[in-house]
Enzyme design. Structure first.
Site, PDB file in Angstrom:
ATOM      1  N   ARG A 136      51.181 -56.238 -37.250  1.00 17.26           N
ATOM      2  CA  ARG A 136      52.562 -56.607 -37.576  1.00 17.26           C
ATOM      3  C   ARG A 136      53.216 -55.436 -38.309  1.00 17.26           C
ATOM      4  O   ARG A 136      52.543 -54.642 -38.968  1.00 17.26           O
ATOM      5  CB  ARG A 136      52.553 -57.848 -38.486  1.00 17.26           C
ATOM      6  CG  ARG A 136      53.933 -58.355 -38.869  1.00 17.26           C
ATOM      7  CD  ARG A 136      53.811 -59.460 -39.911  1.00 17.26           C
ATOM      8  NE  ARG A 136      55.123 -59.929 -40.341  1.00 17.26           N
ATOM      9  CZ  ARG A 136      55.338 -60.703 -41.400  1.00 17.26           C
ATOM     10  NH1 ARG A 136      54.321 -61.075 -42.149  1.00 17.26           N
ATOM     11  NH2 ARG A 136      56.557 -61.075 -41.724  1.00 17.26           N
ATOM     12  N   HIS A 137      54.522 -55.348 -38.197  1.00 18.80           N
ATOM     13  CA  HIS A 137      55.267 -54.326 -38.936  1.00 18.80           C
ATOM     14  C   HIS A 137      55.003 -54.432 -40.437  1.00 18.80           C
ATOM     15  O   HIS A 137      54.598 -55.478 -40.953  1.00 18.80           O
ATOM     16  CB  HIS A 137      56.777 -54.471 -38.672  1.00 18.80           C
ATOM     17  CG  HIS A 137      57.324 -55.814 -39.094  1.00 18.80           C
ATOM     18  ND1 HIS A 137      57.645 -56.096 -40.397  1.00 18.80           N
ATOM     19  CD2 HIS A 137      57.575 -56.929 -38.387  1.00 18.80           C
ATOM     20  CE1 HIS A 137      58.090 -57.347 -40.483  1.00 18.80           C
ATOM     21  NE2 HIS A 137      58.052 -57.879 -39.264  1.00 18.80           N
ATOM     22  N   GLU A 180      55.997 -54.441 -44.553  1.00 19.23           N
ATOM     23  CA  GLU A 180      56.951 -55.250 -45.316  1.00 19.23           C
ATOM     24  C   GLU A 180      58.355 -54.652 -45.227  1.00 19.23           C
ATOM     25  O   GLU A 180      58.538 -53.439 -45.315  1.00 19.23           O
ATOM     26  CB  GLU A 180      56.533 -55.320 -46.781  1.00 19.23           C
ATOM     27  CG  GLU A 180      57.465 -56.175 -47.637  1.00 19.23           C
ATOM     28  CD  GLU A 180      57.209 -56.016 -49.122  1.00 19.23           C
ATOM     29  OE1 GLU A 180      56.675 -56.943 -49.731  1.00 19.23           O
ATOM     30  OE2 GLU A 180      57.567 -54.940 -49.669  1.00 19.23           O
ATOM     31  N   THR A 181      59.352 -55.535 -45.071  1.00 19.04           N
ATOM     32  CA  THR A 181      60.751 -55.110 -45.037  1.00 19.04           C
ATOM     33  C   THR A 181      61.503 -55.639 -46.264  1.00 19.04           C
ATOM     34  O   THR A 181      60.995 -56.482 -47.004  1.00 19.04           O
ATOM     35  CB  THR A 181      61.466 -55.636 -43.779  1.00 19.04           C
ATOM     36  OG1 THR A 181      61.580 -57.067 -43.881  1.00 19.04           O
ATOM     37  CG2 THR A 181      60.710 -55.270 -42.509  1.00 19.04           C
ATOM     38  N   VAL A 182      62.728 -55.168 -46.412  1.00 20.32           N
ATOM     39  CA  VAL A 182      63.583 -55.640 -47.508  1.00 20.32           C
ATOM     40  C   VAL A 182      63.770 -57.145 -47.413  1.00 20.32           C
ATOM     41  O   VAL A 182      63.663 -57.872 -48.413  1.00 20.32           O
ATOM     42  CB  VAL A 182      64.946 -54.914 -47.470  1.00 20.32           C
ATOM     43  CG1 VAL A 182      65.912 -55.534 -48.476  1.00 20.32           C
ATOM     44  CG2 VAL A 182      64.769 -53.421 -47.739  1.00 20.32           C
ATOM     45  N   GLU A 194      60.627 -60.437 -32.048  1.00 22.27           N
ATOM     46  CA  GLU A 194      60.384 -61.655 -32.812  1.00 22.27           C
ATOM     47  C   GLU A 194      61.159 -62.824 -32.208  1.00 22.27           C
ATOM     48  O   GLU A 194      62.139 -62.628 -31.470  1.00 22.27           O
ATOM     49  CB  GLU A 194      60.782 -61.431 -34.284  1.00 22.27           C
ATOM     50  CG  GLU A 194      60.487 -62.595 -35.221  1.00 22.27           C
ATOM     51  CD  GLU A 194      59.008 -62.999 -35.242  1.00 22.27           C
ATOM     52  OE1 GLU A 194      58.533 -63.512 -34.201  1.00 22.27           O
ATOM     53  OE2 GLU A 194      58.360 -62.858 -36.289  1.00 22.27           O
ATOM     54  N   GLN A 254      64.065 -63.025 -40.373  1.00 19.77           N
ATOM     55  CA  GLN A 254      64.660 -61.879 -39.692  1.00 19.77           C
ATOM     56  C   GLN A 254      64.947 -62.136 -38.213  1.00 19.77           C
ATOM     57  O   GLN A 254      66.045 -61.893 -37.746  1.00 19.77           O
ATOM     58  CB  GLN A 254      63.732 -60.653 -39.843  1.00 19.77           C
ATOM     59  CG  GLN A 254      63.673 -60.188 -41.277  1.00 19.77           C
ATOM     60  CD  GLN A 254      62.816 -58.958 -41.462  1.00 19.77           C
ATOM     61  OE1 GLN A 254      63.318 -57.904 -41.800  1.00 19.77           O
ATOM     62  NE2 GLN A 254      61.531 -59.103 -41.249  1.00 19.77           N
ATOM     63  N   GLY A 255      63.957 -62.602 -37.474  1.00 15.13           N
ATOM     64  CA  GLY A 255      64.174 -62.832 -36.057  1.00 15.13           C
ATOM     65  C   GLY A 255      64.600 -61.563 -35.340  1.00 15.13           C
ATOM     66  O   GLY A 255      63.980 -60.513 -35.469  1.00 15.13           O
ATOM     67  N   ASN A 282      61.812 -59.327 -45.888  1.00 18.62           N
ATOM     68  CA  ASN A 282      60.546 -59.995 -46.208  1.00 18.62           C
ATOM     69  C   ASN A 282      60.436 -60.199 -47.711  1.00 18.62           C
ATOM     70  O   ASN A 282      60.079 -61.288 -48.188  1.00 18.62           O
ATOM     71  CB  ASN A 282      59.351 -59.153 -45.752  1.00 18.62           C
ATOM     72  CG  ASN A 282      59.132 -59.125 -44.256  1.00 18.62           C
ATOM     73  OD1 ASN A 282      58.606 -58.151 -43.730  1.00 18.62           O
ATOM     74  ND2 ASN A 282      59.529 -60.168 -43.552  1.00 18.62           N
ATOM     75  N   ARG A 332      62.100 -52.101 -37.381  1.00 24.79           N
ATOM     76  CA  ARG A 332      60.979 -52.219 -38.315  1.00 24.79           C
ATOM     77  C   ARG A 332      59.632 -52.013 -37.621  1.00 24.79           C
ATOM     78  O   ARG A 332      58.697 -51.504 -38.234  1.00 24.79           O
ATOM     79  CB  ARG A 332      61.024 -53.559 -39.051  1.00 24.79           C
ATOM     80  CG  ARG A 332      60.965 -54.819 -38.184  1.00 24.79           C
ATOM     81  CD  ARG A 332      61.321 -56.049 -39.019  1.00 24.79           C
ATOM     82  NE  ARG A 332      61.203 -57.329 -38.345  1.00 24.79           N
ATOM     83  CZ  ARG A 332      62.167 -57.894 -37.631  1.00 24.79           C
ATOM     84  NH1 ARG A 332      63.319 -57.262 -37.465  1.00 24.79           N
ATOM     85  NH2 ARG A 332      61.993 -59.093 -37.092  1.00 24.79           N
TER      86      ARG A 332
END
Length: 207
Positions: free
Chosen positions: A8-9, A11-13, A82, A21-22, A15, A58
């Site tokens: 999986r990508h 961590e994002t902002v 996603e 996010q989708g 997250n 991402r």
């Protein structure tokens, strides 16, 4: 024999902010970038035939960080995107609960009952995943292929490969950012060698 390295990508902002996010996107956090680099270091001696990624920013950034300077082709496949969540995208869990508490509960606890007229169902994602896995097996008969995608897509892959009913969609393991799953595909048989492993992250934490 074909071996899939699935992650999986990072961590994002969103997250970190507990936002769904989708199909929308947010940037990797510093932690997300670091964990992707650590996974790249872990896999630096693994020879990959290709890197296949969702076209979301991402995932592409995560794939680039994992492969580093290696000259490996990156293939973007929209079927690895996603789950489309409609108006839920970009909103926090609490905001979504206020919008539709029942469907939010279904999403996490009764996936067989989840419906979203603005987006996709889990069955829609399943159809995409079945198609992309079939194509990958036909295109790459042997070697190692890295797949960088999203949590729901990876859980769908688990459901397919383990022949789980949709009611068990969210059964363990949890798919954390940059967690590594390795699956051997041989004559139609699928064998899990590793499931959602975070050894690269845990080792760094103890340094």
């Amino acid at each position: 024999m074909l071996t899939l390295y699935i992650t999986r990508h990072g961590e994002t902002v969103w997250n970190a902010e507990n936002r769904m996010q989708g199909r929308l996107d947010s940037s990797l956090t510093d932690k997300g970038k670091l964990h992707a680099q650590l996974l790249g270091r872990r896999l630096e001696n693994t020879e990959f035939t290709a890197v296949i990624t969702s076209p979301s920013g991402r995932t592409v950034q995560t794939a680039e960080l994992i492969k580093g300077d290696r000259q490996i082709p990156i293939v973007k496949d929209s079927r690895l995107m996603e789950i489309h969540l409609g108006s839920w995208e970009g909103r926090t869990h609490e905001e979504i609960k206020e919008m539709n508490a029942y469907q939010f509960d279904c999403f996490w606890n009764k996936p067989n009952l989840y419906q979203n007229s603005e987006g996709e169902s889990f069955q829609d994602v399943l159809d995409r995943v079945l198609a992309v896995l079939k194509d990958i097996e036909q295109t790459y008969s042997s070697g190692n292929v890295l797949i960088v995608t999203h949590a729901v897509v990876i859980k769908t892959m688990y459901m397919v490969m383990k022949q789980l009913p949709i009611e068990e969609f969210w059964s363990p393991p949890i798919i954390h950012g940059t967690s590594l799953t390795i699956v051997e595909l041989n004559d139609g048989k699928k064998r899990f060698l590793l499931e959602a492993d975070l050894s690269h992250v845990k080792q760094e934490a103890h340094l």
